[in-house]
Design a protein around this motif. Structure first.
Motif, PDB file in Angstrom:
ATOM      1  N   THR A 211       6.826   3.986   5.866  1.00 43.91           N
ATOM      2  CA  THR A 211       6.749   3.570   7.269  1.00 43.91           C
ATOM      3  C   THR A 211       5.679   4.368   8.007  1.00 43.91           C
ATOM      4  OG1 THR A 211       9.083   2.944   7.270  1.00 43.91           O
ATOM      5  CG2 THR A 211       8.056   3.362   9.408  1.00 43.91           C
ATOM      6  N   THR A 212       5.606   5.656   7.732  1.00 42.21           N
ATOM      7  CA  THR A 212       4.583   6.496   8.353  1.00 42.21           C
ATOM      8  C   THR A 212       3.182   5.963   8.070  1.00 42.21           C
ATOM      9  OG1 THR A 212       5.990   8.459   8.169  1.00 42.21           O
ATOM     10  CG2 THR A 212       3.637   8.841   8.424  1.00 42.21           C
ATOM     11  N   LEU A 213       2.997   5.396   6.877  1.00 41.25           N
ATOM     12  CA  LEU A 213       1.687   4.914   6.456  1.00 41.25           C
ATOM     13  C   LEU A 213       1.508   3.411   6.686  1.00 41.25           C
ATOM     14  CD1 LEU A 213       1.574   6.897   3.106  1.00 41.25           C
ATOM     15  CD2 LEU A 213       0.078   7.292   5.069  1.00 41.25           C
ATOM     16  N   SER A 214       2.490   2.776   7.326  1.00 41.37           N
ATOM     17  CA  SER A 214       2.445   1.327   7.579  1.00 41.37           C
ATOM     18  C   SER A 214       2.390   0.519   6.284  1.00 41.37           C
ATOM     19  CB  SER A 214       1.243   0.962   8.468  1.00 41.37           C
ATOM     20  OG  SER A 214       1.330   1.619   9.717  1.00 41.37           O
ATOM     21  N   LEU A 215       3.087   0.993   5.258  1.00 41.29           N
ATOM     22  CA  LEU A 215       3.193   0.281   3.981  1.00 41.29           C
ATOM     23  C   LEU A 215       4.479  -0.535   3.987  1.00 41.29           C
ATOM     24  CD1 LEU A 215       2.117   3.184   1.607  1.00 41.29           C
ATOM     25  CD2 LEU A 215       0.800   1.107   2.054  1.00 41.29           C
ATOM     26  N   GLU A 216       4.501  -1.568   4.798  1.00 51.25           N
ATOM     27  CA  GLU A 216       5.713  -2.352   4.968  1.00 51.25           C
ATOM     28  C   GLU A 216       5.792  -3.460   3.930  1.00 51.25           C
ATOM     29  OE1 GLU A 216       7.862  -1.212   6.861  1.00 51.25           O
ATOM     30  OE2 GLU A 216       6.696   0.139   8.118  1.00 51.25           O
ATOM     31  N   SER A 217       7.007  -3.725   3.443  1.00 47.81           N
ATOM     32  CA  SER A 217       7.196  -4.785   2.459  1.00 47.81           C
ATOM     33  C   SER A 217       7.225  -6.144   3.143  1.00 47.81           C
ATOM     34  CB  SER A 217       8.495  -4.564   1.686  1.00 47.81           C
ATOM     35  OG  SER A 217       9.604  -4.561   2.553  1.00 47.81           O
ATOM     36  N   SER A 218       6.846  -7.172   2.399  1.00 51.07           N
ATOM     37  CA  SER A 218       6.852  -8.530   2.930  1.00 51.07           C
ATOM     38  C   SER A 218       8.165  -9.217   2.583  1.00 51.07           C
ATOM     39  CB  SER A 218       5.668  -9.312   2.358  1.00 51.07           C
ATOM     40  OG  SER A 218       5.769  -9.377   0.952  1.00 51.07           O
ATOM     41  N   GLY A 219       8.271 -10.486   2.916  1.00 53.16           N
ATOM     42  CA  GLY A 219       9.521 -11.211   2.688  1.00 53.16           C
ATOM     43  C   GLY A 219       9.936 -11.289   1.232  1.00 53.16           C
ATOM     44  N   ASP A 220       8.963 -11.283   0.313  1.00 50.28           N
ATOM     45  CA  ASP A 220       9.301 -11.314  -1.113  1.00 50.28           C
ATOM     46  C   ASP A 220       9.392  -9.917  -1.719  1.00 50.28           C
ATOM     47  OD1 ASP A 220       6.668 -10.582  -1.060  1.00 50.28           O
ATOM     48  OD2 ASP A 220       5.949 -12.183  -2.364  1.00 50.28           O
ATOM     49  N   LYS A 221       9.469  -8.900  -0.862  1.00 50.28           N
ATOM     50  CA  LYS A 221       9.641  -7.502  -1.248  1.00 50.28           C
ATOM     51  C   LYS A 221       8.394  -6.874  -1.870  1.00 50.28           C
ATOM     52  CE  LYS A 221      14.671  -7.554  -1.799  1.00 50.28           C
ATOM     53  NZ  LYS A 221      15.812  -7.199  -2.678  1.00 50.28           N
ATOM     54  N   THR A 222       7.261  -7.589  -1.861  1.00 52.23           N
ATOM     55  CA  THR A 222       6.032  -6.951  -2.327  1.00 52.23           C
ATOM     56  C   THR A 222       5.556  -5.939  -1.288  1.00 52.23           C
ATOM     57  OG1 THR A 222       4.638  -8.685  -1.369  1.00 52.23           O
ATOM     58  CG2 THR A 222       5.328  -8.968  -3.663  1.00 52.23           C
ATOM     59  N   VAL A 223       4.917  -4.890  -1.766  1.00 47.23           N
ATOM     60  CA  VAL A 223       4.427  -3.832  -0.879  1.00 47.23           C
ATOM     61  C   VAL A 223       2.936  -3.625  -1.122  1.00 47.23           C
ATOM     62  CG1 VAL A 223       6.573  -2.567  -0.503  1.00 47.23           C
ATOM     63  CG2 VAL A 223       5.266  -2.161  -2.580  1.00 47.23           C
ATOM     64  N   PRO A 224       2.214  -3.167  -0.108  1.00 47.29           N
ATOM     65  CA  PRO A 224       0.792  -2.877  -0.300  1.00 47.29           C
ATOM     66  C   PRO A 224       0.602  -1.807  -1.383  1.00 47.29           C
ATOM     67  CG  PRO A 224       1.342  -2.927   2.030  1.00 47.29           C
ATOM     68  CD  PRO A 224       2.631  -2.967   1.292  1.00 47.29           C
ATOM     69  N   PRO A 225      -0.563  -1.785  -2.024  1.00 38.71           N
ATOM     70  CA  PRO A 225      -0.809  -0.823  -3.109  1.00 38.71           C
ATOM     71  C   PRO A 225      -0.634   0.623  -2.643  1.00 38.71           C
ATOM     72  CG  PRO A 225      -2.527  -2.498  -3.055  1.00 38.71           C
ATOM     73  CD  PRO A 225      -1.708  -2.684  -1.814  1.00 38.71           C
ATOM     74  N   HIS A 226       0.052   1.411  -3.461  1.00 37.00           N
ATOM     75  CA  HIS A 226       0.234   2.824  -3.147  1.00 37.00           C
ATOM     76  C   HIS A 226       0.672   3.574  -4.394  1.00 37.00           C
ATOM     77  CE1 HIS A 226       4.342   1.227  -2.802  1.00 37.00           C
ATOM     78  NE2 HIS A 226       4.769   2.452  -3.058  1.00 37.00           N
ATOM     79  N   ASN A 227       0.593   4.880  -4.323  1.00 36.07           N
ATOM     80  CA  ASN A 227       1.124   5.763  -5.361  1.00 36.07           C
ATOM     81  C   ASN A 227       2.233   6.612  -4.766  1.00 36.07           C
ATOM     82  OD1 ASN A 227      -2.222   5.971  -6.119  1.00 36.07           O
ATOM     83  ND2 ASN A 227      -0.807   5.257  -7.683  1.00 36.07           N
ATOM     84  N   LEU A 228       3.282   6.797  -5.534  1.00 39.91           N
ATOM     85  CA  LEU A 228       4.377   7.708  -5.193  1.00 39.91           C
ATOM     86  C   LEU A 228       4.380   8.830  -6.222  1.00 39.91           C
ATOM     87  CD1 LEU A 228       7.154   8.545  -3.860  1.00 39.91           C
ATOM     88  CD2 LEU A 228       8.219   7.033  -5.561  1.00 39.91           C
TER      89      LEU A 228
END
Length: 287
Positions: A211-228
């Motif tokens: 949320t801090t990085l605005s990496l919000e999931s879409s309706g199909d639960k896909t998320v923007p590219p990121h590393n954890l």
């Protein structure tokens, strides 16, 4: 989990290596200093290893079915542990969903429950490449774990920077030259909570960083590219806008200072251009 994870993995690794069932990648490594940051730059040792690395990316699902002799064991009802067939480090495991799920969908409570069970087995670095743009070589959802030992600084060259985290408030560390959000994990997260509570807390902290990085999931639960990335002490999320720098692939490990290149030309290129510059250019939100 009814076994010592890393002990069983070590035995399995030895036997799989002896039978030639692993395609281990041999590397040479050296340290590169840029300002106050020290990097570990690993270079594949031969063209044969380069070919192995290229074959790690496949359109076929290597996890369904998995190779029986790479199977470490089940983790809960929804996940399994496998040896990484294309490993650079010996103690490198893949935490894979039993049934196919896309790599680019939101990590679930079940994922964090399985991850928590693995992390209770001893010190480890866990990481997740959320999509091809973030360095994932397979589309089937999987996280990765590498055992940490007394040489942990070689795997996490940025450990002294990340040790500056002291609370659960997401922040960007000025010392790291790429977009990210990071926080310290509670001291008693792996000792003193029920597994259910700890998994829920891990998911909550991951969601807070997203949320801090605005990496919000879409309706199909896909998320923007990121590393954890996370250890017992900290968690970090890095948004990604591209997978490579000047043709050099960078996955999650690059953001703790551990970078793999295929040959001398790539090593010289990224050193000349600047490793900090490379991390800065591949991180950030897609526009």
């Amino acid at each position: 989990m009814d076994f010592s994870l890393w002990s069983k993995a070590e035995v399995l690794y030895t036997s799989a290596s002896r039978r030639g069932e692993l395609k281990s990648l041999t590397t040479s490594s050296h340290k590169v200093q840029e300002g106050e940051l020290q990097f570990q730059l690993r270079q594949l040792s031969s063209l044969k290893d380069k070919a192995k690395a290229n074959s790690a990316t496949s359109n076929n699902d290597p996890f369904l079915p998995h190779e029986p002799n790479l199977y470490v064991g089940p983790v809960g009802d929804n996940h399994k542990l496998l040896l990484n067939k294309f490993n650079v480090l010996e103690q490198h495991l893949l935490l894979v969903t039993n049934h196919f799920e896309q790599q680019n969908i939101l990590l679930s409570l079940e994922d964090f429950s399985a991850l928590y069970q693995c992390l209770t087995q001893g010190p480890a670095l866990a990481f997740y490449n959320s999509s091809a743009e973030a360095g994932a070589s397979q589309a089937h959802k999987h996280l990765q774990l590498i055992q940490l030992d007394e040489n942990a600084d070689n795997l996490i060259p940025f450990s002294s920077q990340l040790e500056q985290l002291h609370d659960e408030v997401p922040r960007e560390l000025d010392s790291l030259p790429f977009e990210h959000a990071a926080l310290a994990l509670p001291n008693d997260l792996f000792d003193g909570h029920t597994p259910e509570d700890s998994a829920t807390q891990l998911q909550h902290l991951y969601d807070r960083l997203r949320t801090t990085l605005s990496l919000e999931s879409s309706g199909d639960k896909t998320v923007p590219p990121h590393n954890l990335l996370l250890t017992h002490e900290w968690m970090m999320v890095v948004p990604r806008k591209q997978e490579s720098f000047e043709g050099i692939s960078l996955n999650a490990l690059a953001f703790v200072g551990s970078i793999l290149v295929k040959d001398k030309a790539q090593a010289e290129l990224i050193t000349r251009q600047g490793l900090c510059k490379a991390l800065s250019e591949v991180s950030g939100l897609l526009v």
